[in-house]
Every structure is written in structure tokens, then in C-alpha cells.
Design a protein around this motif. Structure first.
Motif, PDB file in Angstrom:
ATOM      1  N   LYS A 441       0.855  -1.190   0.000  1.00  0.00           N
ATOM      2  CA  LYS A 441       0.000   0.000   0.000  1.00  0.00           C
ATOM      3  C   LYS A 441       0.888   1.236   0.000  1.00  0.00           C
ATOM      4  CE  LYS A 441      -3.829   2.130   2.625  1.00  0.00           C
ATOM      5  NZ  LYS A 441      -4.721   1.995   3.814  1.00  0.00           N
ATOM      6  N   ASN A 442       0.486   2.253  -0.770  1.00  0.00           N
ATOM      7  CA  ASN A 442       1.249   3.504  -0.801  1.00  0.00           C
ATOM      8  C   ASN A 442       0.307   4.645  -1.135  1.00  0.00           C
ATOM      9  OD1 ASN A 442       3.461   5.171  -0.584  1.00  0.00           O
ATOM     10  ND2 ASN A 442       4.223   4.761  -2.658  1.00  0.00           N
ATOM     11  N   LYS A 443      -0.546   4.937  -0.183  1.00  0.00           N
ATOM     12  CA  LYS A 443      -1.591   5.953  -0.353  1.00  0.00           C
ATOM     13  C   LYS A 443      -0.963   7.340  -0.514  1.00  0.00           C
ATOM     14  CE  LYS A 443      -5.564   7.704   2.285  1.00  0.00           C
ATOM     15  NZ  LYS A 443      -6.217   7.578   3.618  1.00  0.00           N
ATOM     16  N   ASN A 445       1.210   8.243  -2.489  1.00  0.00           N
ATOM     17  CA  ASN A 445       2.656   8.154  -2.742  1.00  0.00           C
ATOM     18  C   ASN A 445       3.474   8.736  -1.595  1.00  0.00           C
ATOM     19  OD1 ASN A 445       2.692   6.861  -5.333  1.00  0.00           O
ATOM     20  ND2 ASN A 445       1.887   8.764  -6.197  1.00  0.00           N
ATOM     21  N   LEU A 649       3.771  -3.279  -5.490  1.00  0.00           N
ATOM     22  CA  LEU A 649       3.829  -1.944  -6.085  1.00  0.00           C
ATOM     23  C   LEU A 649       5.271  -1.490  -6.253  1.00  0.00           C
ATOM     24  CD1 LEU A 649       1.083  -0.151  -3.935  1.00  0.00           C
ATOM     25  CD2 LEU A 649       0.820  -1.067  -6.254  1.00  0.00           C
ATOM     26  N   ASP A 653       3.382   3.705  -8.880  1.00  0.00           N
ATOM     27  CA  ASP A 653       2.213   2.903  -9.235  1.00  0.00           C
ATOM     28  C   ASP A 653       0.976   3.413  -8.513  1.00  0.00           C
ATOM     29  OD1 ASP A 653       3.773   1.282 -10.797  1.00  0.00           O
ATOM     30  OD2 ASP A 653       3.805  -0.423  -9.408  1.00  0.00           O
ATOM     31  N   ASP A 654      -0.176   3.201  -9.125  1.00  0.00           N
ATOM     32  CA  ASP A 654      -1.428   3.577  -8.476  1.00  0.00           C
ATOM     33  C   ASP A 654      -1.670   2.698  -7.255  1.00  0.00           C
ATOM     34  OD1 ASP A 654      -1.936   5.481 -10.406  1.00  0.00           O
ATOM     35  OD2 ASP A 654      -3.150   4.124 -11.644  1.00  0.00           O
ATOM     36  N   ASN A 655      -2.094   3.316  -6.161  1.00  0.00           N
ATOM     37  CA  ASN A 655      -2.413   2.547  -4.961  1.00  0.00           C
ATOM     38  C   ASN A 655      -3.663   1.708  -5.209  1.00  0.00           C
ATOM     39  OD1 ASN A 655      -1.998   1.934  -2.100  1.00  0.00           O
ATOM     40  ND2 ASN A 655      -3.962   2.973  -1.826  1.00  0.00           N
ATOM     41  N   VAL A 656      -3.704   0.519  -4.659  1.00  0.00           N
ATOM     42  CA  VAL A 656      -4.804  -0.410  -4.897  1.00  0.00           C
ATOM     43  C   VAL A 656      -5.721  -0.532  -3.675  1.00  0.00           C
ATOM     44  CG1 VAL A 656      -5.351  -2.849  -5.325  1.00  0.00           C
ATOM     45  CG2 VAL A 656      -3.492  -1.757  -6.587  1.00  0.00           C
ATOM     46  N   THR A 658      -7.808   0.289  -0.346  1.00  0.00           N
ATOM     47  CA  THR A 658      -8.514   1.405   0.268  1.00  0.00           C
ATOM     48  C   THR A 658      -8.327   1.361   1.781  1.00  0.00           C
ATOM     49  OG1 THR A 658     -10.542   0.125   0.502  1.00  0.00           O
ATOM     50  CG2 THR A 658     -10.215   1.312  -1.573  1.00  0.00           C
TER      51      THR A 658
END
Length: 850
Positions: A441-443, A445, A649, A653-656, A658
Motif C-alpha cells: 500500500k502507498n496511499k 505516494n 507496487l 504505481d497507483d495505490n490499490v 482502500t
């Protein structure tokens, strides 16, 4: 239900592996009675005939025959006996001439955890010289020493400890793996040891298994390739430097199917079809044997109810005859004793099945040696089987140059202690750490972090090299270690501190998260406590089930408006939905070993904001969607993990994930029992001994204080019990102690009893108390002297005590910090095993207070 499952699986047993002949003779199918009385029909055509590059040499084979022709039966059987260093002396080696010996996890020269490399070399030299001394046994065949170097030379203080296999699987870099294996071989050879019990090639199918972190992947693809790479790194390539001066004999283990037992039960039963056994669990052996592995270790587990140590079809028909393996098969720790009809000191069945070397720790080695000789003389074991086993042992020794190499103290790299933990070795380990990290996870960025920021580091894993290294790290279970036990290593926090301080930022370490200055971001390092085989088995994947202390820390920081980066230490994927929700970024760091600094090199950017090292790791184990989704593997029919195999990730990359993942624990997970000690003590408990006012944590297999002594013992399996001797020199006690109070009220409310198995070693009228302690000096005592006095000698008995008895005598079940305390001021020797809290047992307890 089990019978139905087996019958369904049997329907697939006739499927032939791709590439096998379609015309299979009737001899391919052999009926065998499996568990539940089902007739299991073997299909040998499933198994390949391997092109093994280490071919038999005519000259060498003649040497084997020549040596064999001079040996007595006693000398031959001695080659097949492998005792452990805690159970034999140098004089025993001189007298019997054992073919090999080992140090188990947590065993050290002179029983000294802090033994130096020189101490290891001296023992290797002394044993070698005793083995070639023919003055007593007439035998001059050199012995070899085997050790569990499973993520570096992990028994030796100061050695380089690499990430455990689960992390290396996420790195998916065979070239790196070969380098790691070569470094491990070198550090092992520095201490004069010839033989390594690695690689483990288990393909893990149920993450409840306590050895999950010893597997590279849930999929055989990585395992097969890695097995080849590690064998080449340990032994050298068959066409160059094979078993040279800085190489060791490797062991592909555990044959076969240990990663596929029902329920993830360590040493349990695998009911895979024969095709699945090859397709999934056999691939590591294809990789390892075709790289020239010279040793294979039999597995504790069963296949369709038959213990592998006694399975002639697997050990001989498949491995030796069909696949063409001509090295030796070694047993695991008293694994032969688990075969029905066998004991640790008497087992002809396993030799007849194809085992070549008994691994026989404890004092059972001597009667096993004598019984085996008698069984050969009586015709119970054919002489040809003994000759075959010894030929295999000699073949490997000759290939490894054991007869020609100098003695252990005089070999090429022996004694070059500068190679133990050498910087170039640690550099490779740090690379392995970097490449093993998986970003889940990398909300926003939030990663990478700028080292110029104001950083808080929290969590009990931050500055704890022992925790980040896991099991098989100095001690067998990886417990009882301090940072000082890893000289030259670095904690995860130390890496953070170095990066931030160098860049001019500010960093504060507060394990509990109570900062002095509000930080820009908090890095919380937390996760599983160290464990090894057996002890690590769990019944679901809910992290910190019933004690969500780490979640509370994350939520506290979030409530204070502090962004949170979670660094999760674990030996398996776990259900951490709540922890993921409370984190802005989440990194699976697995068990990185001694080089925690590698984590900082990925999590922090360069001072100018550019990426230093990007994430490379990808999940080699699927991440579970629920606590009970314990069997979730790529290519499953209904594959539905939270994060799939191969996920990981990279920066940008887009965070996946939630922040609203389901946090509800699946119903029906009521714990019927709480295991406190089973084979080893369970976290958060630790074993302590007290003598008078002095208390000492047990961190080795033998501990002696004036009033009490403790040593490990084998009841059913390896070191699954403890023997305590009260000396009568004052009050002594043994306790399961935790640094945190535990709430046992739900167990008391559900009529629980504490149950355990006990054995009295001699007649005694000693007064013995059983106690539970709670904080602020409260405790409850129960006198168990009368029960012990009535026990027969040397017989295991189950004792159960109603929890109400402790409550009525002053224990507060809401605040227990010592769950089991046995004390005495008199002379008596007792052994205990399998300590549990069991609900609905109080009214039937041996001692009850209803």
C-alpha cells in the motif's frame, strides 16, 4: 469426510506426467494400504529419470568397494549413526567412529551460545582426529559435521544472516540466491564444518504451517529454480569447483510433501495425489538433484498416512531407483522413531525403506547402534541394504574429498574469521533485503520518505535484530537474543537513523509511539515474534488475535494526525486488514535477517527527492482476504485473495488498497484451548528459572542454577518437553512468564482448566506447588504434592487443575503475567510437556474447586 477426500484424490493417481510414455506397464502400479484402509495405487511412471550431472566414476566406485571390503559390520553401522554434539564426547567418536554428527538448532560447542569460531573449529578438529584414530574401533574413515545453515551460518555469533526463504522468494532472483549460498558455504567452511542441511524446498500450501517462512513460494516454479541455484552455490557447479575448498555438501529437504500437510500441521499428513506430489512438491528435487545435490533429508510428514521415514516407495523406488539419486538419504531429528512399531532406539523399518543415516540425537544413539547390529545379524535388515547405505555415504565423502582434504583446522579457509560476517557478505545480504521487500500500500505516494523530514520510529520491531531475523537465528526458535548477539548487524531502526542523520533530518525512537515533538511521519515496525518448526503452527491468520496492541498503536498515531508507514515483520502473509486500514503505506518486510539497514535504502529517497532504490519484491505467497483464508494459492479453482501472487507496487504505481477493508473476524473462530507450551513455549510467554532471588530467562537447551536445573528432552518429537531438577538448595521454580499481562477471564468463565503432561523421574515425597502469578505480587497457589507422590516413576501422566482453584487462592485472571509456575524447595526431578488452558474441563479436572 477424510475417507471421501482420499477416494476422490485417488481417482487422479493414474494421470501421467507430461513426457512419460503413454504405454505404461502393469508393473507401474503398486497397491499400498494408505490411511483409512484405502488401497493407494502407486504410479512410478509419474516420476522422471533425471539427468544428474555428477556421474559415477569407475575409479571412485572401486575405492568404495575396496574400503567396504575391509569394514566390519560394527564399523558400517557406525557410519549410519549421526548423533548430536550435546549427546556425545570426543571419546565416543574415538570409540565408535560415527560417520557423521550434527549440531541441532541452539546447540553450540561447550554449550556456549557465544562460542567463538575458534571454539567451533576446535570441536570439528577434535572430532575429526578422533574419527580417524583407529586405536579402539579399527576405523579411520573421516567423520563429517552437518549443520542447519538455513539463512547464513545462523548458529554462529557474528555470521551474516540473510533474509529467510519467504523473503528471498519475493526477490525472485536466482543469481542472487546462488551468491547467498556460496557466501554461506564459505562462512560454514571457516568453522571447519563440511555439510549443510539446506536448501529447504517445501512448497507451502497452507500458511498456518509454522515453517511457512522456510518456503520460497506457494508455487513450485520459483522453488525448482532456486533449489538448483542454492545447490550450485553451496557445492559449486558440477563442472567447476565442485565441492572445492570453500564448498560444502548440500541437503535438499524434506522429502517429500512437508509443505502440503492437512491444516498446515507440522509433521502432519499430506493427502495429495501422486501426480500433485510430483507436480507441486517434487519440483525442488528436480532442481536440486539435477544440480548435483549429494544429500536428501527425509521428511517428518506422512503421505496418505504412511510416515515418509518408513516409505520405501518414496525413498527407494522413486528417489533412488527412478530419479537416479546415488547420494545418501539422512533422517530428520529422531524421525525414524515416529514410524509405527519403532522407537528412537530401535527401527529396522526405516533402513529397509531406504534411509541411509539415522539422525539420532539424545542418548538413544547407543542402543540404536546396538539394536541395528543385532537386526542385521538376525536377518531383519539385509546385509546388502547396509552395504548400499555405507557405499552411498562413502561415495559422497570421496566426492567431497573428505579423505584427501586436510583436517578441519587446516583447510583452505578454516580459521579465516575475517570471512565470518565480512562486509562484502553483508553487502549481498543488504541487497537481498532490498529486493525482498514488497510494497502492499502507498496511499498518496507517501513513500519514499524524504530523509530531511522529522521522523518518528515506533514499534517493538524497530530496534530488534532478533525479531527481524526470526527463527533459526543463533537459537533454534530465534528467541532469547539481544542486539549484542548480532555483532556487525544492524537493526531496521539503525538503518533509518543513519540515513536521516546523514541527510540532516530529525529522528526519534519511541517504541510506544509517545513522541516528544510531533513528527511529519511515523514509521511503525511491528510483527510476529520469532518461532521455528512446530511452535509456529497457528489455527488462523488473524494477526495478534485477541491482543491488538500494534493496531492500537497505529490508530493512536492516526488519531493524532500523524501519517503512518507500517513495516510488517512476518514469516507468512497474515490477515491484517485493520492494520492496513490504519496505515498510509504498508511494507511486507518478511524476516530480513541481520542487515536491517537494507530497509532504509528503499524506504527513503535521496536528499534531493530522487529514488534511491525502488521496490522489486513481488508476493510469492498470496495475501489472504480473511483470517480463515489459510489455503489460497495461485491456480486454485476459486482463487480470490486480497492481493494475488505476484503483486507488488513500485514507486509511482497507483495505490490499490482502500482504507475500508473488512475488519470483521469470520465467525466460528472461538478458541477451544490456549496453548502455552507445546514443543516450545508460545509467545508472548518465555521460560524463566528462579533460584532464590535470582531469575534467569532460558535461552539455551541446558540451564543450571543452584536451586534448579533445566534441560530439553524428547517426549514424542524433537525437544518437545523439559526436564527440571529441583536440587533442594533453596526454593527453585520454573515459570512461563510474559512482559505483558494477559486476560484469562474468558477461560475462567468457560470452566477452563490448566492441563499438562508430567513425568516423575524418581521416587520422591517432595512438596511441589503449582502457581499462577498476576501483576502487583498477586498469585494463586495449588499444592500438587499428593498427586505427584502417587505418580508411577518414568510414566507420563496428564494433570489438570481447575482455574477456580487459583482464583480462590488469590489470582486475578484479568492480569496474569506468569501462567504456569512450578516450584519446590525439596529434591525432585520432573519433566513437563503440552501445557494448555482447555475450556469445559474444570468439573472433570484432577484437581477441581467447583
Amino acid at each position: 469426510m477424510k475417507n471421501v477426500q482420499i477416494k476422490l484424490l485417488l481417482s487422479t493417481l493414474f494421470i501421467t506426467v507430461v513426457g512419460c510414455s503413454k504405454e505404461q506397464s502393469e508393473e507401474s502400479y503398486v497397491e499400498k494400504t494408505a490411511d483409512a484402509g484405502v488401497k493407494l495405487q502407486y504410479n512410478i511412471d509419474i516420476w522422471p529419470m533425471l539427468d544428474i550431472p555428477v556421474k559415477q566414476d569407475v575409479v571412485l566406485e572401486k575405492k568404495i568397494k575396496d574400503i567396504l571390503s575391509t569394514m566390519t559390520l560394527e564399523q558400517k553401522v557406525a557410519q549410519m549413526i549421526q548423533p548430536e554434539i550435546r549427546d556425545i564426547t570426543v571419546e565416543d567418536m574415538r570409540t565408535y567412529g560415527f560417520g557423521s554428527y550434527l549440531n541441532g538448532g541452539g546447540a553450540f560447542p561447550n554449550n556456549d551460545k557465544h562460542a567463538t569460531p575458534s571454539d567451533w573449529i576446535k570441536l570439528a578438529e577434535d572430532m575429526y582426529q578422533a574419527s580417524i584414530d583407529d586405536s579402539i574401533d579399527g576405523n579411520s574413515i573421516p567423520t563429517i559435521w552437518g549443520t542447519d545453515a538455513v539463512h547464513g551460518h545462523n548458529n554462529v555469533i557474528g555470521a551474516t544472516l540473510f533474509p529467510h526463504n519467504i523473503g528471498l522468494g519475493a526477490a525472485n532472483n536466482p543469481e542472487l540466491i546462488e551468491k547467498i549460498a556460496a557466501i554461506t558455504a564459505t562462512e560454514v567452511m571457516v568453522t571447519g564444518i563440511d555439510w549443510v542441511f539446506a536448501p529447504t524446498v517445501a512448497v507451502v500450501r497452507d500458511d498456518r504451517w509454522g515453517r511457512t517462512y522456510e518456503g520460497y513460494s506457494e508455487d513450485p516454479e520459483i522453488v525448482r529454480e532456486y533449489s538448483s541455484a542454492i545447490v550450485k552455490g553451496l557445492q559449486g557447479h558440477p563442472d567447476k569447483d565442485f565441492l572445492g575448498d570453500s564448498r560444502v555438501i548440500s541437503t535438499v529437504k524434506h522429502f517429500l510433501g512437508d509443505g502440503g500437510t492437512e491444516g498446515g500441521d507440522d509433521q502432519g499428513n499430506n493427502i495429495a495425489s501422486e501426480q500433485e506430489l510430483f507436480d507441486i512438491h517434487g519440483q525442488g528435487y528436480v532442481g536440486g538433484l539435477t544440480a548435483g545435490a549429494q544429500s536428501v533429508m527425509a521428511s517428518f510428514n506422512s503421505w496418505h498416512g504412511e510416515k515418509n521415514h518408513g516409505n520405501k516407495y518414496l525413498l527407494t523406488t522413486v528417489l533412488k531407483d527412478k530419479m537416479g539419486f546415488d547420494g545418501f538419504v539422512v533422517g530428520d531429528w529422531n524421525g525414524h522413531g515416529q514410524i509405527p512399531g519403532c522407537t528412537n532406539d530401535n527401527c529396522s523399518q526405516t533402513i529397509n525403506a531406504g534411509l541411509d543415516i539415522f539422525m539420532v540425537p539424545t542418548d538413544a544413539w547407543k542402543p540404536l547402534y546396538e539394536n541395528t547390529i543385532s537386526q542385521v545379524k538376525a536377518g531383519e535388515i539385509p546385509q546388502a541394504r547396509i552395504d548400499d547405505a555405507v557405499s552411498r555415504i562413502l561415495r559422497v565423502k570421496l566426492r567431497a574429498g573428505i579423505f584427501d582434504k586436510p583436517s578441519p583446522a587446516n583447510r583452505a579457509v578454516s580459521g579465516k574469521v575475517e570471512l565470518i560476517g565480512a562486509q562484502e557478505h553483508r553487502d549481498v545480504a543488504r541487497q537481498a533485503v532490498r529486493e525482498s521487500l514488497v510494497l502492499l500500500k502507498n496511499k498518496g505516494n507517501i513513500l519514499p520518505l524524504n530523509p530531511n523530514a522529522n521522523i518518528l520510529v515506533a514499534g517493538d520491531g524497530a530496534d530488534n535484530i532478533g525479531k527481524q531475523s526470526g527463527g533459526w537465528s543463533i537459537t533454534w526458535q530465534g528467541t532469547g537474543n539481544e542486539n549484542s548477539d548480532f555483532p556487525g548487524g544492524s537493526s531496521i531502526y539503525a538503518g533509518f537513523e543513519n540515513v536521516v542523520s546523514t541527510a540532516g533530518g530529525n529522528i526519534e525512537l519511541a517504541v510506544d509511539g509517545n513522541f516528544k515533538t510531533k513528527p511529519d511521519v511515523a514509521i511503525v515496525v511491528f510483527g510476529e515474534e520469532p518461532y521455528a518448526e512446530g511452535t509456529g503452527d497457528i489455527d488462523n491468520l488473524d494477526y495478534q488475535r485477541g491482543n491488538k496492541a500494534d493496531l492500537a498503536l497505529l490508530q493512536k498515531l492516526k488519531a493524532q494526525g500523524v501519517p503512518v508507514v507500517s513495516v510488517f515483520i512476518s514469516g507468512r502473509p497474515m490477515w491484517v486488514n485493520a492494520e492496513l486500514n490504519a496505515s498510509d503505506a504498508f511494507v511486507a518486510t518478511w524476516l530480513p535477517g541481520s542487515e536491517g539497514e537494507g530497509v532504509s535504502e528503499v524506504l527513503f529517497s535521496n536528499p534531493d527527492g530522487s529514488v534511491n532504490y525502488d521496490f522489486k519484491g513481488k508476493l510469492s505467497f498470496s495475501w489472504p482476504k480473511s483470517a480463515v483464508q489459510t489455503v489460497v494459492n495461485r491456480n486454485d479453482e476459486n482463487y480470490d485473495p486480497l492481493l494475488p501472487y505476484g503483486f507488488g507496487l513500485k514507486y509511482g504505481d497507483d495505490n490499490v488498497l482502500t482504507d475500508d477493508l473488512n475488519e470483521i473476524v469470520t465467525k466460528g473462530e472461538i478458541k477451544q484451548e490456549l496453548i502455552l507450551f507445546q514443543q516450545a513455549v508460545k509467545a508472548p510467554w518465555e521460560i524463566n528459572l528462579s533460584s532464590g532471588e535470582h531469575t534467569e530467562q532460558v535461552t539455551s537447551s541446558i540451564v543450571e542454577l543452584p536451586a534448579i536445573k533445566l534441560k530439553t528432552m524428547d517426549k514424542d518429537i524433537q525437544e518437545d518437553a523439559r526436564t527440571i531438577t529441583f536440587t533442594g538448595e533453596g526454593k527453585g521454580s520454573v515459570s512461563l512468564r510474559s512482559n505483558f499481562v494477559e486476560d484469562f477471564r474468558s477461560y475462567a468463565e468457560r470452566s477452563a482448566a490448566i492441563t499438562f503432561e508430567l513425568r516423575k523421574e524418581q521416587i520422591s515425597s517432595a512438596r511441589v506447588m503449582l502457581e499462577m502469578h498476576c501483576e502487583k505480587d498477586c498469585l494463586g497457589k495449588v499444592d500438587i504434592s499428593e498427586y505427584i507422590g502417587s505418580m508411577p516413576i518414568n510414566s507420563w501422566q496428564k494433570l489438570s487443575v481447575d482455574l477456580n482453584c487459583f482464583i480462590q487462592n488469590g489470582a486475578n485472571m484479568a492480569r496474569i503475567n506468569q501462567s504456569f509456575v512450578m516450584s519446590s524447595e525439596d529434591e525432585v526431578t520432573l519433566s513437563f510437556a503440552n501445557i494448555k488452558l482447555e475450556i469445559n474441563k474444570a468439573d472433570r479436572a484432577v484437581i477441581n474447586c467447583q
